[in-house]
Design a protein around this motif. Structure first.
Motif: not given
Ligand code: NAD
Length: 352
Positions: A183-202
């Motif tokens: 609920q309290d996400r913001n553009p920066v938290s979403s960017l970090m979340a996606l970058e984190g998921l991509a890092a583990f995917k690799r």
């Protein structure tokens, strides 16, 4: 269009890079400290002793009794050592359990913390302390709980057993997945979340091929920082509530429980927030739930709660506990749907 949001950056210093453990002494000094008490689990005592030796006069010794879920009696024992040694800071070397002990000491004493993480749990960048007393786990938040310095040295994760690397990585990914619909996400938290998921995917598939792949180790630890940061920045939902229920009331192991539940909780919530979870489908394929299930299966993660010692009869009580005082969740929850979700996770069924 960017919606309204609130953003708060962390005050912690993040130091990242192979070999950076060598800078521990200079960070102790930058904090204005001269007497560090080193913390570890019994399993990592030798590593803590070795770091203590490297720190020379900056170390007052090692307390090596850190344990899962931060038992209060162990913290009290450590507080006695803080008093007798006159320690003016703590250095936690290890996973979430050791970090938890450092936070518990800081919470009681105000001492600054240097954390050197050796798993991907992410506790080092949150101001959350979970501790247990008399079989009950309570959670506290506070600015003095957040560690001042975190040294991410991928060299220290080279020896993290592959199985733990995989489950710990999926534990971190669960923070990022829930951050995407917080609920309290913001553009920066979403960017970090996606970058984190991509890092583990690799990195996780690369670690399956070669657990000593230095590039993959650095990538995974980078992902752990990002995923831990969003755990500390925004609220968590159904996934974390279920994992806290299973860990807290049935003593299932922390990282494995997260690893098994992740595809199921994400699959469940996709119906309510398909747009927010679409990046997970883009990264992992098919739908968010099946994509994560197939990914975790391919890298050899545990798939079924029954393999963690949970009985089918436990699922009824787990459902009751999980739906009382629920965390906010994007999809409304009810007894029938949570019981079904737990049944599927218990059997290890591929989610929709
Ligand atoms: P852990 O810290 O309990 O570590 C498990 C075992 O692995 C320990 O014996 C440890 O010494 C060993 N180990 C750690 N790193 C190693 C390495 N590189 N090589 C070899 N062995 C190593 O496990 P964890 O999953 O990191 O942490 C789980 C705990 O952290 C739970 O109590 C959980 O509640 C807590 N946690 C708290 C937060 C928070 O924000 N408060 C966030 C995540 C996890």
């Amino acid at each position: 269009m960017v919606s309204a949001f609130t953003y708060r950056g962390s005050a912690a210093h993040i130091v990242f890079g192979a070999g950076k453990k060598a800078e521990t002494g200079s960070w102790i000094e930058k904090l204005g400290c001269t007497k560090a008490l080193l913390l570890s689990t019994p399993h990592q005592e030798a590593d803590a002793e070795s770091l203590s030796g490297q720190l020379g006069g900056l170390s007052v010794g090692v307390f090596s009794k850190a344990a899962m879920h931060t038992p209060v009696d162990i913290t009290e024992e450590a507080m006695e050592v803080v008093k007798t040694t006159g320690a003016d800071c703590v250095v936690a070397l290890g996973g979430g359990s050791t970090t938890g002990l450092g936070k518990a000491i800081a919470y009681r004493s105000g001492l600054p913390q240097v954390v050197i993480p050796t798993t991907y749990a992410g506790s080092e960048v949150t101001s959350i302390l979970g501790q247990t007393e008399g079989g009950r786990k309570t959670t506290i938040r506070g600015d003095n709980i957040l560690p001042e310095v975190v040294i991410y040295d991928p060299d220290l994760t080279l020896g993290l057993p592959l199985g733990m690397s995989i489950t710990s990585g999926l534990n971190a990914m669960a923070h990022a997945a829930e951050a995407l619909y917080a609920q309290d996400r913001n553009p920066v938290s979403s960017l970090m979340a996606l970058e984190g998921l991509a890092a583990f995917k690799r990195s996780l598939p690369a670690l399956v091929v070669d657990p000593s792949d230095a590039t993959a180790r650095a990538d995974a630890l980078y992902g752990a920082w990002l995923c831990g940061t969003v755990l500390g920045a925004v609220g968590m939902a159904l996934h974390h509530k279920i994992c806290h229920t299973l860990g807290g009331s049935f003593d299932t192991p922390h990282a494995q429980t997260h690893a098994i539940m992740l595809p199921h909780t994400v699959g469940f919530n996709t119906a309510a927030v398909p747009g927010e979870l679409k990046p997970i489908a883009d990264l992992f394929g098919t739908t968010p739930g099946t994509g994560l299930f197939d990914f975790s299966k391919d890298i050899g993660a545990p798939q079924a709660l029954k393999d963690l010692g949970l009985t089918e009869a436990d699922l009824d009580r787990a459902t009751e506990i999980a739906i009382e005082n629920p965390y906010w969740n994007p999809r409304p929850i009810d007894r029938v749907s949570i019981r079904k979700l737990l049944q599927n996770a218990w059997e290890g069924t591929r989610p929709a």
